[in-house]
Motif scaffolding. Sequence first.
Motif, short mmCIF file in Angstrom:
data_model
loop_
_atom_site.label_atom_id
_atom_site.label_comp_id
_atom_site.label_asym_id
_atom_site.label_seq_id
_atom_site.Cartn_x
_atom_site.Cartn_y
_atom_site.Cartn_z
N ILE A 146 -0.29 14.48 1.31
CA ILE A 146 -0.49 13.08 1.73
C ILE A 146 -1.13 12.30 0.60
CG2 ILE A 146 -1.80 11.59 3.30
CD1 ILE A 146 -1.33 13.72 5.48
N LYS A 147 -2.15 12.90 -0.05
CA LYS A 147 -2.80 12.22 -1.17
C LYS A 147 -1.82 11.99 -2.32
CE LYS A 147 -7.58 13.37 -0.33
NZ LYS A 147 -8.79 13.96 -0.88
N GLN A 148 -0.96 12.98 -2.58
CA GLN A 148 0.06 12.84 -3.63
C GLN A 148 1.02 11.70 -3.30
OE1 GLN A 148 1.97 16.70 -4.00
NE2 GLN A 148 1.44 16.77 -6.17
N ILE A 149 1.44 11.65 -2.03
CA ILE A 149 2.36 10.59 -1.59
C ILE A 149 1.69 9.22 -1.73
CG2 ILE A 149 3.53 9.62 0.42
CD1 ILE A 149 4.08 12.54 1.28
N GLU A 150 0.43 9.13 -1.29
CA GLU A 150 -0.30 7.86 -1.41
C GLU A 150 -0.46 7.46 -2.87
OE1 GLU A 150 -3.88 8.66 0.77
OE2 GLU A 150 -2.98 8.07 2.69
N SER A 151 -0.74 8.48 -3.72
CA SER A 151 -0.89 8.22 -5.14
C SER A 151 0.44 7.71 -5.72
CB SER A 151 -1.32 9.50 -5.86
OG SER A 151 -1.27 9.34 -7.25
N LEU A 152 1.54 8.34 -5.31
CA LEU A 152 2.87 7.90 -5.77
C LEU A 152 3.18 6.49 -5.26
CD1 LEU A 152 4.98 11.16 -5.37
CD2 LEU A 152 4.38 10.02 -7.50
N GLU A 153 2.79 6.23 -4.02
CA GLU A 153 3.01 4.88 -3.47
C GLU A 153 2.23 3.83 -4.28
OE1 GLU A 153 1.86 5.23 0.62
OE2 GLU A 153 3.89 5.77 1.27
N ASP A 154 0.97 4.15 -4.60
CA ASP A 154 0.15 3.25 -5.41
C ASP A 154 0.78 3.04 -6.79
OD1 ASP A 154 -1.65 2.95 -3.38
OD2 ASP A 154 -3.13 4.36 -4.18
N GLU A 155 1.23 4.14 -7.37
CA GLU A 155 1.87 4.05 -8.69
C GLU A 155 3.14 3.19 -8.62
OE1 GLU A 155 3.69 7.12 -11.99
OE2 GLU A 155 2.16 7.88 -10.63
N CYS A 156 3.92 3.38 -7.55
CA CYS A 156 5.14 2.57 -7.36
C CYS A 156 4.77 1.09 -7.22
CB CYS A 156 5.91 3.02 -6.12
SG CYS A 156 6.81 4.55 -6.38
N LYS A 157 3.71 0.83 -6.46
CA LYS A 157 3.28 -0.55 -6.30
C LYS A 157 2.86 -1.15 -7.64
CE LYS A 157 1.76 -0.13 -1.49
NZ LYS A 157 0.60 -0.07 -0.61
N GLN A 158 2.14 -0.38 -8.44
CA GLN A 158 1.71 -0.86 -9.76
C GLN A 158 2.90 -1.13 -10.67
OE1 GLN A 158 -1.01 2.08 -11.23
NE2 GLN A 158 -2.70 1.45 -9.89
N VAL A 159 3.86 -0.20 -10.66
CA VAL A 159 5.06 -0.37 -11.49
C VAL A 159 5.84 -1.59 -11.01
CG1 VAL A 159 7.31 0.64 -12.06
CG2 VAL A 159 5.25 2.05 -12.18
N ALA A 160 5.97 -1.72 -9.68
CA ALA A 160 6.69 -2.88 -9.13
C ALA A 160 5.98 -4.18 -9.51
CB ALA A 160 6.80 -2.76 -7.62
N ALA A 161 4.64 -4.17 -9.45
CA ALA A 161 3.87 -5.36 -9.82
C ALA A 161 4.08 -5.69 -11.30
CB ALA A 161 2.39 -5.14 -9.52
N LYS A 162 4.08 -4.65 -12.15
CA LYS A 162 4.31 -4.89 -13.58
C LYS A 162 5.71 -5.44 -13.82
CE LYS A 162 1.05 -1.51 -15.41
NZ LYS A 162 0.89 -0.23 -16.09
N LEU A 163 6.70 -4.85 -13.14
CA LEU A 163 8.08 -5.33 -13.29
C LEU A 163 8.20 -6.77 -12.82
CD1 LEU A 163 10.16 -2.24 -12.09
CD2 LEU A 163 10.08 -3.18 -14.40
N LEU A 164 7.60 -7.04 -11.67
CA LEU A 164 7.65 -8.40 -11.13
C LEU A 164 6.98 -9.38 -12.07
CD1 LEU A 164 8.53 -10.12 -8.76
CD2 LEU A 164 6.36 -9.62 -7.65
N LYS A 165 5.84 -8.96 -12.62
CA LYS A 165 5.14 -9.81 -13.56
C LYS A 165 6.01 -10.07 -14.80
CE LYS A 165 0.85 -10.11 -16.21
NZ LYS A 165 -0.37 -9.43 -16.60
N GLY A 166 6.66 -9.02 -15.30
CA GLY A 166 7.56 -9.16 -16.44
C GLY A 166 8.71 -10.09 -16.14
N ILE A 167 9.28 -9.94 -14.95
CA ILE A 167 10.40 -10.80 -14.54
C ILE A 167 9.92 -12.24 -14.44
CG2 ILE A 167 11.93 -11.37 -12.62
CD1 ILE A 167 12.16 -8.31 -12.14
N LEU A 168 8.76 -12.44 -13.83
CA LEU A 168 8.21 -13.80 -13.69
C LEU A 168 7.94 -14.43 -15.05
CD1 LEU A 168 5.81 -13.40 -10.64
CD2 LEU A 168 8.00 -14.60 -10.71
N ILE A 169 7.44 -13.63 -15.97
CA ILE A 169 7.18 -14.14 -17.32
C ILE A 169 8.48 -14.56 -17.97
CG2 ILE A 169 6.48 -13.43 -19.66
CD1 ILE A 169 4.22 -11.78 -18.30
N LYS A 170 9.53 -13.73 -17.81
CA LYS A 170 10.83 -14.08 -18.40
C LYS A 170 11.41 -15.32 -17.74
CE LYS A 170 12.05 -9.48 -20.01
NZ LYS A 170 12.89 -8.31 -19.82
N VAL A 171 11.31 -15.41 -16.43
CA VAL A 171 11.81 -16.58 -15.71
C VAL A 171 11.05 -17.83 -16.16
CG1 VAL A 171 11.89 -17.69 -13.43
CG2 VAL A 171 12.68 -15.33 -13.70
#
Length: 141
Positions: free
Chosen positions: A35-60
């Motif tokens: 469960i902790k691994q899954i939560e950690s992966l979820e957090d990591e996914c959220k961080q990656v998604a946030a970084k991607l979104l930020k990158g996309i927003l910067i490009k836009v």
Amino acid sequence: AVVSTQSTGMEESRRRSSKGPKKKKKKSGIDKSEIKQIESLEDECKQVAAKLLKGILIKVAAVERERLLKQREDVLKRYSEHKKRQEEEQKMVEEDKAKNVEAMRAREKELKDRLMKKFKQFEEKKQKTHDKIQKKKHIII
């Protein structure tokens, strides 16, 4: 294998003494570490998604900025061309006015010259008539 059965046996006896009679262990399929691994992966996914979104927003934002800068350039260019046309038109109007004034002055001078010529002719005729009258007076006298 023997050691593992002993440790589970001890755990079961501890459980029985605190919880009562032995119950069948229900398997949830996922333990706490997973469960902790899954939560950690979820957090990591959220961080990656946030970084991607930020990158996309910067490009836009960069694309939008470029579009606005080009639009601004176009507006300034059109304004400059419009102002230049207005200045040229104003210059032509001023030139036309100057030509009209010049033409009016030339016409005025021409009319004045004609008038002066007529006046001189009149004066000459007057003088001749006066001279004729004077001669007739002399002849009579």
